[in-house]
Design a protein around this motif. Structure first.
Motif, PDB file in Angstrom:
ATOM      1  N   PRO A  13      40.891  40.983  47.554  1.00  0.00           N
ATOM      2  CA  PRO A  13      40.207  41.752  46.509  1.00  0.00           C
ATOM      3  C   PRO A  13      41.151  42.271  45.438  1.00  0.00           C
ATOM      4  O   PRO A  13      40.717  42.566  44.328  1.00  0.00           O
TER       5      PRO A  13
ATOM      6  N   TYR B  91      43.854  35.016  35.598  1.00  0.00           N
ATOM      7  CA  TYR B  91      42.628  35.661  36.039  1.00  0.00           C
ATOM      8  C   TYR B  91      41.649  35.771  34.866  1.00  0.00           C
ATOM      9  O   TYR B  91      42.049  35.904  33.708  1.00  0.00           O
TER      10      TYR B  91
ATOM     11  N   ASN C 246      40.143  37.174  43.188  1.00  0.00           N
ATOM     12  CA  ASN C 246      40.191  38.627  43.389  1.00  0.00           C
ATOM     13  C   ASN C 246      38.814  39.262  43.534  1.00  0.00           C
ATOM     14  O   ASN C 246      38.669  40.479  43.396  1.00  0.00           O
ATOM     15  N   ASN C 247      37.791  38.445  43.791  1.00  0.00           N
ATOM     16  CA  ASN C 247      36.437  38.944  44.075  1.00  0.00           C
ATOM     17  C   ASN C 247      35.856  39.814  42.964  1.00  0.00           C
ATOM     18  O   ASN C 247      35.099  40.755  43.238  1.00  0.00           O
ATOM     19  N   ASP C 248      36.170  39.494  41.688  1.00  0.00           N
ATOM     20  CA  ASP C 248      35.612  40.280  40.589  1.00  0.00           C
ATOM     21  C   ASP C 248      34.423  39.592  39.926  1.00  0.00           C
ATOM     22  O   ASP C 248      33.895  40.082  38.923  1.00  0.00           O
ATOM     23  N   GLY C 249      34.002  38.447  40.460  1.00  0.00           N
ATOM     24  CA  GLY C 249      32.854  37.745  39.902  1.00  0.00           C
ATOM     25  C   GLY C 249      33.192  36.704  38.867  1.00  0.00           C
ATOM     26  O   GLY C 249      32.300  35.998  38.378  1.00  0.00           O
ATOM     27  N   TYR C 250      34.474  36.571  38.511  1.00  0.00           N
ATOM     28  CA  TYR C 250      34.899  35.587  37.517  1.00  0.00           C
ATOM     29  C   TYR C 250      35.845  34.582  38.168  1.00  0.00           C
ATOM     30  O   TYR C 250      36.773  34.966  38.896  1.00  0.00           O
TER      31      TYR C 250
ATOM     32  N   ASP D  63      37.243  32.345  42.781  1.00  0.00           N
ATOM     33  CA  ASP D  63      37.388  33.768  42.454  1.00  0.00           C
ATOM     34  C   ASP D  63      38.426  34.380  43.391  1.00  0.00           C
ATOM     35  O   ASP D  63      38.118  34.782  44.505  1.00  0.00           O
TER      36      ASP D  63
ATOM     37  N   SER E  47      37.832  37.088  32.924  1.00  0.00           N
ATOM     38  CA  SER E  47      37.012  38.260  32.627  1.00  0.00           C
ATOM     39  C   SER E  47      35.812  37.777  31.823  1.00  0.00           C
ATOM     40  O   SER E  47      35.623  36.579  31.628  1.00  0.00           O
TER      41      SER E  47
ATOM     42  N   SER F 248      37.578  35.703  50.299  1.00  0.00           N
ATOM     43  CA  SER F 248      38.329  35.479  49.064  1.00  0.00           C
ATOM     44  C   SER F 248      38.808  34.028  49.007  1.00  0.00           C
ATOM     45  O   SER F 248      39.145  33.438  50.041  1.00  0.00           O
TER      46      SER F 248
ATOM     47  N   HIS G  85      31.625  33.817  33.343  1.00  0.00           N
ATOM     48  CA  HIS G  85      30.409  34.225  34.051  1.00  0.00           C
ATOM     49  C   HIS G  85      29.189  34.218  33.129  1.00  0.00           C
ATOM     50  O   HIS G  85      28.363  35.141  33.139  1.00  0.00           O
TER      51      HIS G  85
ATOM     52  N   ASP H 284      38.870  31.943  38.471  1.00  0.00           N
ATOM     53  CA  ASP H 284      40.233  31.948  37.959  1.00  0.00           C
ATOM     54  C   ASP H 284      40.781  30.523  37.950  1.00  0.00           C
ATOM     55  O   ASP H 284      40.153  29.605  38.487  1.00  0.00           O
TER      56      ASP H 284
END
Length: 763
Positions: free
Chosen positions: A350, A283, A255-259, A253, A285, A321, A626, A261
């Motif tokens: 992030p 990235y 960019n620390n968005d939970g998904y 991950d 989603s 990260s 996710h 890459d």
């Protein structure tokens, strides 16, 4: 042994403009024009020659024709060798027809969207874009309160529909496959409504829970080409000879968005410098990977082949990260000339990956080709910072024999904060470091371990190869190997990889390949299982190539847990294999189980294109959407969309799902292997998880005509607890599992045709 990529290059011509000439079109306007042109490729138009509405779909290589009742698709490019049709039979509200299909419905067309309105009762809408062809059904207010809306469809003759999940169908006709997935339903207030696919007597139904809906309701599945093999995302370079997919990797991950890459290497990419190479960062989603949104990293150095190797690095500086490393093994610039090679470190933040490298590490000697063999090592010294292993397989060592491997340690300052460890072996012409990888923790001591492969064996026949295993410790990697695996066949150790915990015994396992290439013998991938005493000398499983001479095992990787059954899975590339098309390439997925890897492939992937070389790069992509299932990425560097750029390359993302190829060992009943058929209206929740003693299970919307039962299975597939709940619709049940040993259990709840599964961790 120097590795180079030789292919014919195509160079575009450029029109020279005098320096005093003003730009004809400003850059921003030019980009807008390009965007409009690209979008216009997907417009739906009336064709007088066929008297029908039609559109091409370049990204999925499809041509589609639309009517108010039927959608027909054929392969793009003319002279189709197959045709697929999906016909609307009816739409019902609580079993009653919502209106008849109109022979000539009111039609409205807007660019890439066409609508057919059937007397104001419902509208059939088609949206053509890069993802595929969306077939939407817009339902107007029924005459009375409605609990369930049902859309019934019929597939054209010769095609078979298979249900892979409640929101994913697969249509098959021989080798051709189409995906009908991404089912989403929402009402006029934007609220998501439960919906699922069902198959009854070869008819397809989309069932929607509409009891609380505000109309109109939109039902939205997506049809996309699945060549090759039902990929959820298709990534391409749009550059001739670029070889996208030569290397692929899950990035973590960034960019620390939970998904999670992904990274794709493009070693022959040209953008100002010939063969400078590039890496494409995609990235994720909730919808997975968007193939049209990516960041390009370049070397800006001629012939460097940046992107020949790409790898996740874990978190090397401890900032929370994920970071990545990218190899450029052909780097050959003064004053460090002589093909020393180098690799680059990029830090995640992030806000996403930094596009300027935080560190560049150069080869130690001429002919080092640093960056060709590159991998995360995990955390070998337990300091909380992830480490990197890199091979210099052609470097002279202190023994005047070829091959050095470096362990670079992570720190708050990156890889430069601590002195690396240099590994050597006294093997004549050993090419030590021809492969190297992190191994995971094979002996369960809390420190990650490292694998290094050599073409020459320490003992035994020439070129039989060997693999050294170095255990991690508080002091890092010791310079002497803890275990040396001796080759069982030629090229043993050509590739090595961490496999994860295939049998879920708490110890990580490893893969070693022996591709024979053009020898008249089969290739083999060996699986060694970890234990409290580490890796033992004899493999637990040998997986032979289905064909001779296919480079089977020239790429291998742990695939994560693709079916979320608690056992790690593996993927093997066979990039010169032919299965209908010469050199199309294959990739094989083998699922883990309690008694070790299943020797029968649970899934096979092929390119269906001559000389595509699918399987050159294989890797776990992480969980890109996710959903709890790990996903797979497979590269085909010579793949090209028909009529597009030759050898531009392709990479394919496959989402993990609950599937049925013998995923669990033991004596489970056959029906327990089936994918869940649970209605989207019925739900079951279990908490807390992990659990110590008392597990609470909450039910909602169950079928009261059938009894509900709960079964707990251990990792060997043996039932350790059975509970009959009786006929219930809702409520909760508390189970005392205090008598069970700590570990992983599979909970199966059955209510008629509704089957729910959940992994339970007992502490």
């Amino acid at each position: 042994m120097k590795t180079l990529l030789f292919f014919v290059s195509l160079f575009p011509s450029y029109l020279s403009v005098a320096k005093t000439t003003d730009p004809v079109i400003e850059k921003e306007k030019l980009e807008n024009i390009k965007t409009v042109i690209t979008r216009s490729e997907y417009f739906i138009r009336w064709q007088n020659t066929t008297a029908a509405y039609q559109s091409p779909n370049r990204n999925n290589n499809l041509d589609a024709t639309y009517t108010g009742q039927k959608m027909t698709v054929v392969p793009g490019g003319g002279d189709p060798d197959w045709s697929f049709g999906l016909t609307l039979q009816n739409i019902t509200a609580d079993g009653k027809l919502m209106g008849s299909l109109v022979k000539d419905p009111l039609t409205s067309l807007n660019d890439n969207t066409i609508r057919f309105n059937h007397n104001g009762k419902f509208t059939v809408e088609y949206v053509n874009n890069e993802q595929g062809v969306r077939q939407n059904f817009i339902i107007q207010q029924p005459s009375s309160a409605t609990r369930k809306i049902s859309v019934q469809l019929d597939v054209s003759e010769g095609w078979i529909a298979e249900k892979h999940s409640n929101t994913n169908l697969l249509f098959k006709n021989g080798k051709q496959q189409l995906s009908y997935s991404g089912l989403a339903v929402w009402d006029a207030k934007g609220r998501s409504l439960p919906a699922y696919f069902s198959l009854i007597d070869d008819l397809i139904r989309i069932e929607v829970d509409a009891k609380d809906a505000t109309y109109p309701v939109t039902i939205d599945p997506l049809l996309a080409n699945s060549t090759p093999q039902n990929a959820n995302s298709f990534l391409q370079s749009n550059r001739p000879e670029a070889l996208l997919g030569w290397s692929v990797a899950g990035a973590g991950d960034l960019n620390n968005d939970g998904y999670d890459d992904v990274i794709v290497g493009v070693p022959r990419y040209k953008n100002g410098q010939v063969d400078e190479g590039a890496a494409f960062i995609y990235y994720s989603s909730s919808n997975g990977i968007n193939p049209n949104v990516y960041t390009i990293l370049e070397s800006d150095i001629v012939n460097a082949q940046f992107g020949y190797t790409v790898a996740a690095a874990g978190d090397i500086n401890g900032d929370g990260s994920a970071d990545i490393v990218i190899g450029a093994p052909q780097y050959d610039q003064a004053p460090l000339s002589g093909f020393r090679g180098r690799f680059y470190v990029y830090k995640g933040t992030p806000g996403g990956l930094t596009t300027t490298p935080s560190e560049i590490i150069d080869g130690s000697t001429p002919q080092a080709f640093l960056g060709e063999v590159l991998s995360s090592a995990g955390d070998v010294n337990g300091d909380g910072y992830d480490d990197v292993v890199a091979g210099e397989w052609d470097s002279p060592s202190q023994f005047s024999n070829h091959g050095i491997v470096w362990i670079y340690y992570g720190s708050p300052f990156g890889l430069s904060g601590m002195a690396p460890t240099m590994l050597e072996r006294s093997i004549p012409n050993g090419i030590f470091g021809r492969s190297a990888s992190g191994a995971g923790d094979v002996n369960g001591d809390g420190f990650d371990d490292v694998l290094v492969g050599s073409i020459q064996s320490i003992v035994g026949p020439p070129f039989y190869g060997s693999v050294c295993i170095y255990y991690g410790s508080l002091y890092g990697i010791d310079m002497n190997p803890n275990v040396a695996l001796i080759g069982h066949t030629e090229n043993f150790g050509y590739k090595v990889a961490a496999a994860g915990d295939i049998n879920h015994d708490g110890f990580d396992d490893i893969l070693v390949s022996a591709p024979r290439f053009f020898a008249p013998f089969g290739d083999t991938v060996f699986v060694y299982q970890g234990s409290g005493s580490g890796i033992h000398n004899e493999p637990n499983t040998a997986l032979p190539s289905p064909q001779d001479n296919t480079a089977y095992g020239a790429s291998i990787a742990g695939a994560g847990d693709l079916n979320a059954d608690g056992f790690a899975d593996i993927v093997i590339g066979s990039w010169t294999e032919s299965s209908g098309q010469s050199m199309e390439g294959m990739a094989y997925v083998h699922y883990g189980r309690a008694i070790g890897v299943n020797p029968i492939p649970g899934a096979t992937i092929q390119s269906n294109q001559v000389n595509a070389n699918l399987g050159t790069g294989v890797a776990c992509a992480g969980d890109v959407n996710h959903d709890g299932f790990d996903d797979l990425i497979v590269g085909a560097p010579n793949y090209a969309v028909p009529a597009a750029q030759v050898r531009e390359g392709g990479a394919f993302i496959y989402h993990g799902i609950a599937v049925n190829p013998g995923l669990t060992a033991g004596n489970l009943a056959a029906e327990n292997f089936l994918p869940s058929t649970a209605s989207a209206i019925a739900t079951v929740k279990a908490f807390p998880n992990p659990v110590v003693d008392h597990l609470s299970i909450q039910f909602d919307g169950l079928d009261t005509k059938h009894n509900t039962s709960i079964q707990l299975l251990n990792t060997q597939g043996v039932a350790v607890k059975n509970i009959s709940v009786g006929k219930i619709k809702g409520g909760s049940e508390q189970i005392n599992i205090g008598e069970l040993s700590p570990g992983l259990y599979l909970m199966i709840i059955q209510n008629g045709t509704n089957i729910f599964r959940e992994k339970i961790i007992k502490q």
